[in-house]
Motif scaffolding. Structure first.
Motif, PDB file in Angstrom:
ATOM      1  N   LYS A  66       0.828  -1.208   0.000  1.00  0.00           N
ATOM      2  CA  LYS A  66       0.000   0.000   0.000  1.00  0.00           C
ATOM      3  C   LYS A  66       0.861   1.256   0.000  1.00  0.00           C
ATOM      4  O   LYS A  66       0.517   2.263  -0.617  1.00  0.00           O
ATOM      5  N   ILE A  67       1.973   1.199   0.712  1.00  0.00           N
ATOM      6  CA  ILE A  67       2.901   2.334   0.744  1.00  0.00           C
ATOM      7  C   ILE A  67       3.564   2.516  -0.619  1.00  0.00           C
ATOM      8  O   ILE A  67       3.698   3.630  -1.132  1.00  0.00           O
ATOM      9  N   LEU A  68       3.960   1.409  -1.222  1.00  0.00           N
ATOM     10  CA  LEU A  68       4.798   1.438  -2.415  1.00  0.00           C
ATOM     11  C   LEU A  68       4.039   1.805  -3.686  1.00  0.00           C
ATOM     12  O   LEU A  68       4.570   2.535  -4.545  1.00  0.00           O
ATOM     13  N   ARG A  69       2.828   1.304  -3.843  1.00  0.00           N
ATOM     14  CA  ARG A  69       2.122   1.442  -5.127  1.00  0.00           C
ATOM     15  C   ARG A  69       2.012   2.894  -5.623  1.00  0.00           C
ATOM     16  O   ARG A  69       2.304   3.166  -6.795  1.00  0.00           O
ATOM     17  N   PRO A  70       1.581   3.843  -4.794  1.00  0.00           N
ATOM     18  CA  PRO A  70       1.433   5.207  -5.322  1.00  0.00           C
ATOM     19  C   PRO A  70       2.754   5.855  -5.728  1.00  0.00           C
ATOM     20  O   PRO A  70       2.757   6.837  -6.473  1.00  0.00           O
ATOM     21  N   TYR A  71       3.875   5.321  -5.228  1.00  0.00           N
ATOM     22  CA  TYR A  71       5.178   5.946  -5.478  1.00  0.00           C
ATOM     23  C   TYR A  71       6.101   5.029  -6.282  1.00  0.00           C
ATOM     24  O   TYR A  71       7.325   5.124  -6.182  1.00  0.00           O
ATOM     25  N   ALA A  72       5.523   4.135  -7.081  1.00  0.00           N
ATOM     26  CA  ALA A  72       6.326   3.152  -7.811  1.00  0.00           C
ATOM     27  C   ALA A  72       7.417   3.812  -8.642  1.00  0.00           C
ATOM     28  O   ALA A  72       8.572   3.375  -8.644  1.00  0.00           O
ATOM     29  N   ASN A  73       7.073   4.890  -9.345  1.00  0.00           N
ATOM     30  CA  ASN A  73       8.054   5.543 -10.233  1.00  0.00           C
ATOM     31  C   ASN A  73       9.247   6.108  -9.464  1.00  0.00           C
ATOM     32  O   ASN A  73      10.354   6.221 -10.014  1.00  0.00           O
ATOM     33  N   GLU A  74       9.042   6.459  -8.200  1.00  0.00           N
ATOM     34  CA  GLU A  74      10.111   7.065  -7.412  1.00  0.00           C
ATOM     35  C   GLU A  74      11.247   6.089  -7.114  1.00  0.00           C
ATOM     36  O   GLU A  74      12.360   6.510  -6.818  1.00  0.00           O
ATOM     37  N   VAL A  75      10.968   4.784  -7.185  1.00  0.00           N
ATOM     38  CA  VAL A  75      12.011   3.788  -6.916  1.00  0.00           C
ATOM     39  C   VAL A  75      12.343   2.972  -8.165  1.00  0.00           C
ATOM     40  O   VAL A  75      12.914   1.882  -8.081  1.00  0.00           O
ATOM     41  N   GLY A  76      11.946   3.499  -9.321  1.00  0.00           N
ATOM     42  CA  GLY A  76      12.307   2.851 -10.572  1.00  0.00           C
ATOM     43  C   GLY A  76      11.391   1.746 -11.018  1.00  0.00           C
ATOM     44  O   GLY A  76      11.743   0.961 -11.914  1.00  0.00           O
ATOM     45  N   LEU A  77      10.205   1.645 -10.438  1.00  0.00           N
ATOM     46  CA  LEU A  77       9.233   0.643 -10.855  1.00  0.00           C
ATOM     47  C   LEU A  77       8.166   1.280 -11.738  1.00  0.00           C
ATOM     48  O   LEU A  77       7.918   2.487 -11.650  1.00  0.00           O
ATOM     49  N   VAL A  78       7.509   0.458 -12.565  1.00  0.00           N
ATOM     50  CA  VAL A  78       6.448   0.975 -13.424  1.00  0.00           C
ATOM     51  C   VAL A  78       5.147   1.014 -12.633  1.00  0.00           C
ATOM     52  O   VAL A  78       4.919   0.206 -11.726  1.00  0.00           O
ATOM     53  N   THR A  79       4.275   1.934 -12.982  1.00  0.00           N
ATOM     54  CA  THR A  79       2.955   1.987 -12.364  1.00  0.00           C
ATOM     55  C   THR A  79       2.204   0.706 -12.693  1.00  0.00           C
ATOM     56  O   THR A  79       2.233   0.231 -13.825  1.00  0.00           O
ATOM     57  N   ILE A 148      12.308  -4.364   0.170  1.00  0.00           N
ATOM     58  CA  ILE A 148      13.505  -3.629  -0.241  1.00  0.00           C
ATOM     59  C   ILE A 148      13.147  -2.290  -0.873  1.00  0.00           C
ATOM     60  O   ILE A 148      13.726  -1.248  -0.535  1.00  0.00           O
ATOM     61  N   PHE A 149      12.166  -2.304  -1.776  1.00  0.00           N
ATOM     62  CA  PHE A 149      11.789  -1.051  -2.439  1.00  0.00           C
ATOM     63  C   PHE A 149      11.055  -0.102  -1.486  1.00  0.00           C
ATOM     64  O   PHE A 149      11.182   1.117  -1.599  1.00  0.00           O
ATOM     65  N   THR A 150      10.302  -0.657  -0.545  1.00  0.00           N
ATOM     66  CA  THR A 150       9.656   0.205   0.454  1.00  0.00           C
ATOM     67  C   THR A 150      10.719   0.878   1.320  1.00  0.00           C
ATOM     68  O   THR A 150      10.641   2.086   1.596  1.00  0.00           O
ATOM     69  N   HIS A 151      11.706   0.108   1.744  1.00  0.00           N
ATOM     70  CA  HIS A 151      12.795   0.671   2.541  1.00  0.00           C
ATOM     71  C   HIS A 151      13.536   1.742   1.745  1.00  0.00           C
ATOM     72  O   HIS A 151      13.864   2.820   2.268  1.00  0.00           O
ATOM     73  N   LYS A 152      13.792   1.460   0.482  1.00  0.00           N
ATOM     74  CA  LYS A 152      14.468   2.432  -0.386  1.00  0.00           C
ATOM     75  C   LYS A 152      13.662   3.720  -0.491  1.00  0.00           C
ATOM     76  O   LYS A 152      14.204   4.829  -0.418  1.00  0.00           O
ATOM     77  N   LEU A 153      12.357   3.583  -0.646  1.00  0.00           N
ATOM     78  CA  LEU A 153      11.478   4.750  -0.743  1.00  0.00           C
ATOM     79  C   LEU A 153      11.553   5.598   0.520  1.00  0.00           C
ATOM     80  O   LEU A 153      11.627   6.835   0.456  1.00  0.00           O
ATOM     81  N   LEU A 154      11.557   4.939   1.684  1.00  0.00           N
ATOM     82  CA  LEU A 154      11.563   5.670   2.950  1.00  0.00           C
ATOM     83  C   LEU A 154      12.919   6.314   3.248  1.00  0.00           C
ATOM     84  O   LEU A 154      12.999   7.285   3.991  1.00  0.00           O
ATOM     85  N   VAL A 155      13.963   5.786   2.643  1.00  0.00           N
ATOM     86  CA  VAL A 155      15.310   6.303   2.911  1.00  0.00           C
ATOM     87  C   VAL A 155      15.696   7.425   1.963  1.00  0.00           C
ATOM     88  O   VAL A 155      16.340   8.406   2.354  1.00  0.00           O
ATOM     89  N   GLU A 156      15.282   7.323   0.687  1.00  0.00           N
ATOM     90  CA  GLU A 156      15.860   8.187  -0.346  1.00  0.00           C
ATOM     91  C   GLU A 156      15.077   9.454  -0.647  1.00  0.00           C
ATOM     92  O   GLU A 156      15.608  10.338  -1.309  1.00  0.00           O
ATOM     93  N   ASN A 157      13.826   9.563  -0.237  1.00  0.00           N
ATOM     94  CA  ASN A 157      13.046  10.751  -0.609  1.00  0.00           C
ATOM     95  C   ASN A 157      12.383  11.343   0.624  1.00  0.00           C
ATOM     96  O   ASN A 157      11.377  10.836   1.114  1.00  0.00           O
ATOM     97  N   ARG A 158      12.924  12.424   1.118  1.00  0.00           N
ATOM     98  CA  ARG A 158      12.435  13.012   2.361  1.00  0.00           C
ATOM     99  C   ARG A 158      11.012  13.558   2.238  1.00  0.00           C
ATOM    100  O   ARG A 158      10.218  13.450   3.162  1.00  0.00           O
ATOM    101  N   THR A 159      10.694  14.154   1.083  1.00  0.00           N
ATOM    102  CA  THR A 159       9.343  14.702   0.911  1.00  0.00           C
ATOM    103  C   THR A 159       8.303  13.596   0.974  1.00  0.00           C
ATOM    104  O   THR A 159       7.284  13.703   1.662  1.00  0.00           O
ATOM    105  N   ILE A 160       8.591  12.527   0.258  1.00  0.00           N
ATOM    106  CA  ILE A 160       7.648  11.412   0.228  1.00  0.00           C
ATOM    107  C   ILE A 160       7.556  10.731   1.584  1.00  0.00           C
ATOM    108  O   ILE A 160       6.464  10.382   2.041  1.00  0.00           O
TER     109      ILE A 160
END
Length: 950
Positions: A66-79, A148-160
């Motif tokens: 649920k966390i990852l889906r809306p921000y897929a593009n931010e970690v290099g995944l396709v929508t 892994i991608f959820t962790h990456k999302l939480l680490v790499e983008n402060r706004t998100i």
């Protein structure tokens, strides 16, 4: 809660808490299985209603999705990315040259590498990179990558990350000792600002180190969040003192809560037993005999018994022994729901609908339908896209397996076309099965031509409307019966419409005038079976079942509501050479033709005499007509984005039009469906030619082999096929209740001995007597507590076919009913998917399936549970048998020989978890030999003082 501690479950009710405390929508609650999440949801809903629906509640992987889906593009995944299931992962490894026997260990090494536990060598690292590349190209991530991608999302983008953290004010985590390092970092990050992180866990139950879990996580949590006074739960409310005190002797003395002193207060007349045997076969027989004797004395239901074991092979041997002894059981195989071959094909078909050009998805489905050997025969070494290899291969009709491959290609194209429909998920599954994907499982399948459509049964139709009204208006249903038949009527009603309130002869609550009364009265004074079949009660039973079939299929609609039926006529019969001289189409909406398209076409080839003989056109008829390139834009405009349907179009019309329009890519973007496989599924016998189908349904053909007349004929025939398909669905509804239906018929009088009624009764009777039905156990239990007269269990078994038949069936056993259970579970899951588009609905259920396993199916009543130690977390039973408590199995001879202290300690915790599933009685068993080899000693039993060290 700022202190984030493990807290007592006593205190304010949740109703009061929600009214005065945090907003439920600001709470995220994390569990470790979908089953646990469901249990929490149901308990909360029963006590405080719809408030629980505002919670974010689910497994760690589900929450991360649920966390990852809306921000897929931010970690290099396709929508719209998907989650790779077991079949997809295995297929990718095979494509990368990994031998089948190494698939599981290779994926395990990949997982440990991601968690930082190991480094990969050169070859493994190369395979790992290519594996990840294949996943990305197929728009997929695997189970580990969710984290892994959820962790990456939480680490790499402060706004998100600020936006994500702002969703919740409180994070609650159950079974926190099962967290791995990445999961802990994700949850800590989510709680970074408010620091309201609430952990419930027990380091003494940490048993998942093989997947990265760390019992030290609790200590890290206490340190990171500066918790000075963790709240300790010091009472065991499940097990008796004898069980709990014995189990605690096995634990390693390394708890982080060294001062913890947990006590159990319940007393029991049973001491913990440890019983040795010469081998595992003798161990199984002792357990079976002891279980039977315990039931005879204490009258417990079978679902109060569990047999626990370390390895799956022991569970399979136990299942065979129990079924041979006539004891219903449920084996937890620790496998994916996709191990069911029918479910696997349905799921792969849904993946193809949303990823129609994915080579991986196509190959997964091909392997399921055609077998791996056929796929390798065609595709190995070609270097081509597998679908291109298939299409090239079948151009030569004489090649081995070309017919099977051609049929599969037709099915694959039809499956892709289902994406054009507006079906719900259950209707989509029916449409997929209608293409011949998967074997037939319904017991009604070979009787459909003999059964009447429930919609034509006027008495059943009237009762259906009353049941529907009662269900919609929450009326009670009073079953008026003067004998034990009432037991089965209640079972049938409650299974078909679970939320009904049922009243009976033993109900303290009396029916109101507005409630529905259903009466089944039997003259108990009548001598045994003096009257002929059917009795009045039996007629009412059958009408009730038919009414419930109508209820279960009440929302069913035609698979195709709008489509374009099209047809061509050609210069000759060879599809590789001919040109189209006539092109026609009709648009159908809601079963009615609303528009037509027709044109003759000028061509360069001469019409052959054989073709003229078929359709009647000669060259002169085409003079002055436009060419295909000129009429094609108008045809495309007429079709638009609507699904095109042709009869046997895969063999003829479609390849011809594709070839003739290929220079301007005229067929790209069109979706087509061949109605011939659908006809084969619906009528199941006879000819599937359009003219013969028209004769079957009395549809006028006009002038055959004239394109417009054939289109009009096809439209009418296809609507008739859709209507018969819905009729078949009504006839075959509720197959899982056939055993209860036959049992009810047997309770209500003499059984049918000939005709369709006899065939149907005996199908249900075989299921009732078989290994996987629980109706007889349910009847025995209910009859024991009933004051109503009726047949004894022995008398009922005689009416159903006898003890000899029952023993034969239970020894044989089949997978059919187990498969049907999993398909029913899949259907129930689909009902809860409410996404807007078909693609979103498919993606939602595929995601849930990827995160689910068959051990999350509902537990069956009246069956002994067979479970691995690891699968028992969160469960409890009155009687528990723990098998294989010898050194070769627990902790394992190699572990002991190498003195792997960490693994020995985890094995101790594992046995502790298994033992504390028991509430009242616990038996531990062991063997001197396993598979004809010495089983070692019994060190753990000796540590508990149950045996002398051997």
């Amino acid at each position: 809660m700022a202190n984030g501690t493990t807290a007592s479950r006593r205190g304010k009710s949740c109703n009061t808490y929600f009214e005065t405390g945090p907003n439920p929508s600001r709470i995220c609650a994390v569990t470790f299985t979908n089953k646990a999440a469901k249990e929490i949801f149901l308990r909360l809903k029963s006590s405080h209603g719809t408030l629980v629906e505002e919670l974010s509640l689910g497994t760690i992987h589900a929450i991360c999705m649920k966390i990852l889906r809306p921000y897929a593009n931010e970690v290099g995944l396709v929508t719209g990315f998907g989650v790779a299931d077991d079949q997809t992962q295995s297929l990718i490894l095979r494509r990368l040259g990994v031998a089948k026997k190494y698939w599981k260990s290779t994926l395990s090494r990949f997982s440990k590498c991601r968690m930082g536990q190991i480094s990969l060598n050169g070859n493994d690292d190369n395979v790992f990179r290519r594996y990840a590349k294949e996943l990305r190209e197929s728009r997929l991530i695997d189970f580990d990558e969710i984290l892994i991608f959820t962790h990456k999302l939480l680490v790499e983008n402060r706004t998100i990350v600020d936006d994500i953290r702002a969703k919740w004010d409180h994070i609650l985590v159950d079974e926190c000792q099962d967290l791995d390092a990445t999961q802990y970092q994700i949850l800590s990050s989510l709680a970074f600002r408010h620091r309201s992180l609430y952990f419930v866990g027990d380091d003494e139950q940490s048993i998942f180190s093989w997947r990265g879990a760390d019992p030290g996580i609790l200590h890290k949590f206490i340190k990171d969040f500066a918790i000075t006074t963790p709240i300790l739960l010091d009472r065991n409310c499940r097990s008796t003192k004898a069980i709990f005190e014995t189990a605690r002797r096995i634990l390693p003395q390394d708890s982080i809560f060294t001062c913890r002193d947990i006590v159990a207060e319940r007393e029991s007349p049973f001491q913990v037993q440890a019983v040795g045997h010469v081998n595992f076969a003798a161990e199984c027989m002792w357990i079976i005999n002891d279980l039977i004797e315990d039931r005879r004395h204490h009258r417990y239901n079978l679902d109060e018994y569990a047999i626990l074991y370390r390895t799956h092979d022991l569970g399979q041997q136990l299942e065979t022994a129990l079924l041979t002894a006539g004891i219903p059981c449920r084996l937890n195989r620790g496998r994916s729901i996709n191990d069911n071959p029918v479910v696997a094909q349905v799921v792969a078909s849904m993946r193809l609908i949303i990823a129609p050009r994915s080579m991986i998805v196509f190959e997964v489905l091909a392997n399921l339908v055609l077998t791996e050997q056929v796929v390798q025969l065609v595709a190995a070494g070609t270097g081509l896209d597998i679908e291109i290899s298939f299409r090239n291969y079948v151009k030569n009709h004489s090649r081995i397996h070309s017919g099977d491959i051609r049929a599969f290609l037709c099915r694959a194209d039809n499956i892709r076309s289902l994406g054009k429909t507006s079906l719900d998920l259950n209707e989509l599954m029916d449409a997929i099965l209608a293409l011949g994907i998967g074997p037939r499982l319904s017991p009604f399948d070979d009787l459909l031509g003999k059964l009447d459509d429930p919609a034509r049964n006027h008495e059943a139709q009237e009762l259906y409307l009353k049941l529907k009204d009662a269900a919609e208006k929450n009326k009670s249903i009073f079953v008026k019966c003067n004998n034990s038949l009432e037991i089965m009527i209640h079972r049938i009603l409650s299974s078909a419409i679970p939320h009904l309130t049922l009243l009976g002869s033993d109900s303290s609550e009396k029916p109101m005038s507005t409630d529905l009364t259903i009466e089944f009265l039997i003259d108990s004074a009548t001598p045994e079976e003096p009257q002929a079949y059917p009795t009045e009660a039996q007629v009412k039973i059958i009408n009730l079942f038919v009414a419930l079939q109508l209820y279960s299929s009440r929302d069913r609609k035609a698979v195709f509501d709008e489509y374009v039926a099209f047809d061509t006529e050609t210069t000759e019969l060879d599809p590789n050479l001919c040109e189209v001289i006539e092109l026609a189409a009709v648009r159908v909406r809601g079963g009615t033709v609303i528009d037509k398209y027709h044109t003759l076409i000028n061509v360069s080839r001469k019409i052959t005499p054989k073709a003229t003989e078929t359709h009647g056109y000669v060259d002169a008829d085409l003079e002055g007509k436009p060419c295909l390139a000129d009429v094609w834009p108008a045809f495309r405009k007429f079709v638009g984005n609507t699904l095109m349907i042709a009869h046997n179009g895969y063999e003829y019309d479609v390849p011809i039009l594709k070839r003739l329009t290929s220079t301007w890519k005229g067929f790209i973007g069109l979706s087509y469906y061949d109605s011939r496989p659908f006809a084969r599924h619906v009528i199941r016998e006879g000819s599937y030619k359009l003219v013969d189908l028209a004769q079957r349904y009395r549809v006028p053909t006009g002038r055959s082999h004239r394109a417009l007349d054939d289109c009009l004929c096809l439209a009418s025939v296809f609507e008739c096929l859709q209507q018969e398909h819905m009729s078949n669905a009504r006839k075959s509804a509720l197959p899982h209740l056939l055993d209860a239906l036959s049992t009810a018929i047997a309770l209500a009088g003499p059984v049918p001995i000939d005709g369709i009624a006899s065939e149907l009764f005996h199908k249900g009777a075989i299921r009732a007597l078989g290994a996987y039905s629980t109706v007889l156990e349910h009847y025995e239990k209910s009859y024991f507590h009933s004051v109503r007269p009726g047949l004894t269990l022995a008398e009922l078994i005689v009416r159903l076919g006898g003890v000899e038949l029952m023993n034969k069936l239970r020894k044989a056993g089949t997978n059919e009913e187990r498969f049907q259970t999993e398909i029913d579970w899949l259907r129930s899951l689909a009902k809860n998917v409410l996404s807007k588009t078909l693609e979103e609905r498919i993606q939602s259920i595929l995601e849930r399936l990827a995160l689910s396993h068959s051990d999350e199916l509902e537990s069956d009543t009246d069956r002994v549970s067979l479970l691995t130690f690891h699968a028992t977390k969160g469960l409890e039973f009155s009687r528990v048998y723990v098998t294989g408590v010898e050194d070769s199995t627990l902790p394992g001879c190699k572990t002991l020989d190498l003195n792997k202290q960490t693994e020995i300690d985890e094995a101790r915790r594992l046995l502790y978890v298994a033992m504390t599933r028991a509430k009242d009685r616990l038996c531990l068993t062991y063997s001197a030999a396993q598979s004809n080899r010495p089983a070692g000693g019994t060190r753990f039993l000796a540590d508990m003082g149950l045996v002398k060290l051997t």
